[in-house]
Write an enzyme that holds these catalytic residues in place. Structure first.
Site, PDB file in Angstrom:
ATOM      1  N   ASP A 184       0.820  -1.224   0.000  1.00 25.78           N
ATOM      2  CA  ASP A 184       0.000   0.000   0.000  1.00 25.78           C
ATOM      3  C   ASP A 184       0.855   1.275   0.000  1.00 25.78           C
ATOM      4  OD1 ASP A 184      -1.822  -2.059   0.556  1.00 25.78           O
ATOM      5  OD2 ASP A 184      -1.903  -1.585   2.686  1.00 25.78           O
ATOM      6  N   GLU A 190     -11.070  -1.243  -3.102  1.00 21.29           N
ATOM      7  CA  GLU A 190     -10.395  -0.517  -2.014  1.00 21.29           C
ATOM      8  C   GLU A 190      -9.267   0.322  -2.618  1.00 21.29           C
ATOM      9  OE1 GLU A 190      -9.164  -3.904   0.254  1.00 21.29           O
ATOM     10  OE2 GLU A 190      -7.614  -4.446  -1.182  1.00 21.29           O
TER      11      GLU A 190
HETATM   12  O1  FUB Z   1      -2.587  -3.831   3.805  1.00 21.76           O
HETATM   13  C1  FUB Z   1      -3.904  -4.127   4.169  1.00 21.76           C
HETATM   14  C2  FUB Z   1      -4.844  -4.056   3.030  1.00 21.76           C
HETATM   15  O2  FUB Z   1      -4.264  -4.650   1.907  1.00 21.76           O
HETATM   16  C3  FUB Z   1      -5.233  -2.713   2.519  1.00 21.76           C
HETATM   17  O3  FUB Z   1      -6.168  -2.052   3.230  1.00 21.76           O
HETATM   18  C4  FUB Z   1      -5.777  -3.073   1.224  1.00 21.76           C
HETATM   19  O4  FUB Z   1      -5.983  -1.990   0.406  1.00 21.76           O
HETATM   20  C5  FUB Z   1      -4.792  -4.090   0.758  1.00 21.76           C
HETATM   21  O5  FUB Z   1      -3.781  -3.532  -0.018  1.00 21.76           O
END
Ligand code: FUB
Length: 337
Positions: free
Chosen positions: A48, A218
């Site tokens: 991320d 997301e």
């Molecule tokens: O790193 C945790 C989770 O993994 C993030 O919230 C998501 O977007 C994914 O990349």
């Protein structure tokens, strides 16, 4: 002696010198070649990544990728040329955030009035009954230490079905600060108060406006270029190979955003699970880079994610071209050159 076939090619001696010099460079962890970043750009399991230019350096703020109970701190990395990276350990530690205890992830950092504000997700809340969500920490310097700013989460409820995770904060051309965020396939946008302590409702009285495009899962990101708002997000499952990034374009930060298509995805010859990205614009140039995480080939541990960089290109008519993911990474780009 210069090659008679090609007067522009370097002599053997020059080639040997160039090779010797290349051994002195400290490239990234991938297939580093002389003057190239190599992917991943630094060692360790990280995900991320959000990239910035702060204080005349490139910065990358990633999640420390580990089981949620061990995801309790964040490191940052900085570079003057995209090739050699310095680690800044534990810029934020959940020991210093009274309401958070686990699952620290997805930082978004902005600079404002002499402070660096780091928005983060914590606790991975599953309902409004649990404590956690999106918080804010701040520091006088980009390498921290960041301290909890509010003593409570900024967003601690599900609005429009969006899990309060994966914040992204940006300033519009008129000076308004916005946050986009959301997991569980819903994305909201909200207008931040100027001091980042809460929100300014939209004209229709709502505070959290849903802007979810088709395919959204997301990891939202907004980029403003040539009067257009490029909205990007991750789709697919972050633990699997088909994680990817897609985008939409609009004339307003609140959309409407209609999905154009994927720009980043796995390449079976290079890596899988390429997603949750950010975009970096090299100051004073027309160079754009995409900084993202991906999974080494054959990897089955869901947390084995590494941070990589490749070029992001636009077509003359303003489309984002599909990213070519590489093992070599990008060429040296000394800041302010
Ligand atoms: O790193 C945790 C989770 O993994 C993030 O919230 C998501 O977007 C994914 O990349």
């Amino acid at each position: 002696m210069t090659s008679p076939k090609n007067p522009a090619s370097p002599s053997r001696a020059a080639q040997r010198l160039m090779f010797a010099l290349s051994l002195l460079l400290v490239p990234g962890q991938g297939v580093g070649q002389a003057g190239r970043a190599g992917n991943p750009i630094f060692p360790g399991w990280y995900a991320d990544p959000e990239a910035h230019v702060f204080a005349h350096r490139y910065w990358v703020y990633p999640t420390t990728s580990a089981p949620y109970d061990e995801q309790t701190y964040m490191d940052a990395f900085s570079s003057s040329d995209l090739v050699t990276w310095t680690k800044h350990p534990r810029i934020l530690d959940l020991e210093d955030v009274s309401w958070a205890r686990r699952a620290l992830w997805a930082p978004s950092v902005v600079e404002k009035d002499g402070w660096y504000y780091l928005f983060f997700s914590a606790n991975d809340i599953q309902s409004d009954d649990q404590v956690g969500g999106i918080g804010v920490a701040r520091s006088r310097t980009p390498d921290g230490p960041f301290e909890d700013y509010l003593g409570r989460p900024l967003i601690d409820r599900f609005h429009n079905g969006a899990q309060p995770i994966d914040p992204f904060v940006f300033q519009d051309q008129d000076g308004t600060w916005y946050i986009t965020y959301g997991g569980w396939r819903h994305c909201n946008i909200a207008r931040l108060k100027d001091d980042f302590t809460g929100f300014v409702p939209f004209d229709d009285g709502t505070t959290f406006r849903e802007i979810t495009p088709d395919g959204y899962v997301e990891g939202s990101f907004m980029l403003m270029k040539d009067g257009k708002y490029y909205f990007m997000w991750s789709e697919g499952g972050w633990t699997g190979p088909d994680y990817a990034v897609a985008y939409a374009v609009a004339s307003s930060p609140t959309g409407p955003f209609e999905r154009v298509g994927k720009i980043l995805q796995q390449d079976p010859a290079v890596a899988t699970g390429a997603g949750h990205h950010s975009v970096l614009h090299a100051p004073g140039s027309d160079k754009w880079y995409i900084v993202y995480h991906r999974r080494p080939l054959g990897e089955t541990d869901r947390n084995h994610r590494v941070v990589c960089i490749d070029e992001l290109r636009f077509s003359p008519d303003g489309r984002i071209l599909p990213v070519v993911i590489t093992k070599e990474g990008v060429a040296r780009d000394s800041i302010g050159r």
